[in-house]
Design a protein around this motif. Structure first.
Motif, PDB file in Angstrom:
ATOM      1  N   ASP A 156     -18.692 -86.005 -81.507  1.00 43.05           N
ATOM      2  CA  ASP A 156     -18.134 -86.977 -82.616  1.00 43.05           C
ATOM      3  C   ASP A 156     -18.483 -88.312 -81.981  1.00 43.05           C
ATOM      4  O   ASP A 156     -19.453 -88.613 -80.928  1.00 43.05           O
ATOM      5  N   GLY A 157     -17.934 -89.343 -82.838  1.00 43.23           N
ATOM      6  CA  GLY A 157     -18.194 -90.834 -82.539  1.00 43.23           C
ATOM      7  C   GLY A 157     -17.835 -90.989 -81.077  1.00 43.23           C
ATOM      8  O   GLY A 157     -18.472 -92.103 -80.568  1.00 43.23           O
ATOM      9  N   THR A 158     -17.015 -90.279 -80.261  1.00 41.57           N
ATOM     10  CA  THR A 158     -16.701 -90.867 -78.887  1.00 41.57           C
ATOM     11  C   THR A 158     -17.707 -90.604 -77.847  1.00 41.57           C
ATOM     12  O   THR A 158     -17.644 -91.014 -76.746  1.00 41.57           O
ATOM     13  N   TYR A 159     -18.876 -89.826 -78.253  1.00 40.08           N
ATOM     14  CA  TYR A 159     -19.616 -89.078 -77.250  1.00 40.08           C
ATOM     15  C   TYR A 159     -20.362 -90.490 -76.771  1.00 40.08           C
ATOM     16  O   TYR A 159     -21.015 -91.068 -77.404  1.00 40.08           O
TER      17      TYR A 159
ATOM     18  N   SER B 232     -21.407 -87.249 -95.823  1.00 32.48           N
ATOM     19  CA  SER B 232     -21.201 -87.192 -94.386  1.00 32.48           C
ATOM     20  C   SER B 232     -22.496 -87.248 -93.544  1.00 32.48           C
ATOM     21  O   SER B 232     -23.541 -87.303 -94.051  1.00 32.48           O
TER      22      SER B 232
ATOM     23  N   LYS C  52     -24.037 -94.556 -85.138  1.00 34.00           N
ATOM     24  CA  LYS C  52     -23.637 -94.436 -86.612  1.00 34.00           C
ATOM     25  C   LYS C  52     -23.485 -95.804 -87.198  1.00 34.00           C
ATOM     26  O   LYS C  52     -24.139 -95.787 -88.399  1.00 34.00           O
ATOM     27  N   LYS C  53     -22.715 -96.842 -86.785  1.00 33.48           N
ATOM     28  CA  LYS C  53     -22.664 -97.934 -87.372  1.00 33.48           C
ATOM     29  C   LYS C  53     -23.916 -98.762 -87.656  1.00 33.48           C
ATOM     30  O   LYS C  53     -24.215 -99.335 -88.477  1.00 33.48           O
TER      31      LYS C  53
ATOM     32  N   CYS D 201     -25.963 -97.213 -90.225  1.00 29.58           N
ATOM     33  CA  CYS D 201     -25.534 -97.316 -91.666  1.00 29.58           C
ATOM     34  C   CYS D 201     -25.779 -99.059 -92.048  1.00 29.58           C
ATOM     35  O   CYS D 201     -26.108 -99.337 -93.206  1.00 29.58           O
TER      36      CYS D 201
ATOM     37  N   THR E 178     -22.106 -95.535 -77.648  1.00 30.68           N
ATOM     38  CA  THR E 178     -21.603 -94.033 -78.105  1.00 30.68           C
ATOM     39  C   THR E 178     -22.041 -93.625 -79.438  1.00 30.68           C
ATOM     40  O   THR E 178     -22.737 -94.460 -80.079  1.00 30.68           O
ATOM     41  N   ILE E 179     -21.933 -92.479 -79.876  1.00 28.02           N
ATOM     42  CA  ILE E 179     -22.537 -92.085 -81.049  1.00 28.02           C
ATOM     43  C   ILE E 179     -21.772 -92.787 -82.177  1.00 28.02           C
ATOM     44  O   ILE E 179     -22.505 -93.299 -83.148  1.00 28.02           O
ATOM     45  N   GLY E 180     -20.554 -93.321 -82.223  1.00 27.59           N
ATOM     46  CA  GLY E 180     -19.921 -93.988 -83.254  1.00 27.59           C
ATOM     47  C   GLY E 180     -20.729 -95.354 -83.376  1.00 27.59           C
ATOM     48  O   GLY E 180     -20.814 -95.810 -84.552  1.00 27.59           O
ATOM     49  N   GLU E 181     -21.002 -96.061 -82.342  1.00 25.14           N
ATOM     50  CA  GLU E 181     -21.994 -97.162 -82.272  1.00 25.14           C
ATOM     51  C   GLU E 181     -23.133 -97.192 -82.970  1.00 25.14           C
ATOM     52  O   GLU E 181     -23.666 -97.739 -83.765  1.00 25.14           O
TER      53      GLU E 181
END
Lengths: 79, 138
Positions: A59-62, A48, A33-34, A37, A28-31
């Motif tokens: 968003d992160g769920t994508y 942001s 991003k993690k 970072c 996912t996008i959230g992963e």
């Protein structure tokens, strides 16, 4: 999975280049991003960090697909 | 009428106003954003604008469509410059034509405020002693 990353603005400087190919576990996008970072600590200092796929904010769920092109959007400052 | 562009050339307020002309218009408001010579007292030498062009155009079109829908605008013209800009250069021109003036003022303010929040354009301020990506950090 394999992803193409395109970085603009300060993200391009943080990653030291505009386009990157990543091979990673993220689904996912959230992963993603993690991962970014952790790999590039300077992303955590930004106001942001948004993401776009197919020219739309996501968003992160994508859920990412193999060979997706993901665009990194640090804080925008048009006008 | 919606006209949205990202340009590397000098922007022209008169051209934007002409593009926005419509016979049923009662009021046209134009916002011109220019490069200021200082930020918090520090001398700015120049600005460098960068855009994710295809998405920036698409996001600017969304703003223009909102302005047409919510304020009944006859014309929304948004021209944004990219590349290296000097002090006093025009970075953005937003022109909104509506039946009456109040809507034009409101819609124009909405358009520039939203552009600054959603459109993927970045700018770097170059000072005499360094450079900063605007809005990047707290």
């Amino acid at each position: 999975m394999k992803l193409k990353i395109v970085a603009f603005g300060i993200a391009k400087e943080i990653m030291d280049g505009k386009t990157h190919e990543l091979e990673l576990e993220a689904s996912t996008i959230g992963e993603l991003k993690k991962y970014l970072c952790e790999e590039y600590g300077d992303f955590q200092k930004l106001n942001s960090l948004a993401f776009a796929v197919n020219e739309e904010y996501q968003d992160g769920t994508y859920v990412l697909s193999e060979n997706d092109e993901v665009v990194l959007i640090p804080p925008v400052a048009g006008g | 009428m919606i006209d949205v562009i990202i340009s590397e050339e000098t922007l022209d307020p008169l051209k934007c106003a002409q593009l926005a002309q419509h016979p049923a218009t009662g009021g046209t408001v134009q916002f011109i954003g220019t490069v200021r010579n200082n930020t918090k007292g520090k001398n700015v030498v120049r600005l460098e604008f960068e855009a994710f062009k295809s998405m920036a155009v698409s996001e600017m079109e969304k703003i223009a469509q909102q302005v047409v829908k919510n304020w009944g605008a006859y014309a929304v013209v948004i021209h944004h410059r990219v590349g290296v800009l000097a002090i006093e250069d025009i970075a953005v021109i937003i022109t909104v034509a509506t039946p009456h003036r109040k809507a034009a003022f409101e819609a124009c303010e909405y358009a520039i405020d939203t552009l600054k929040q959603t459109v993927p354009i970045w700018k770097k301020e170059i000072f005499e002693d360094g450079e900063v990506w605007v809005a990047a950090h707290p």
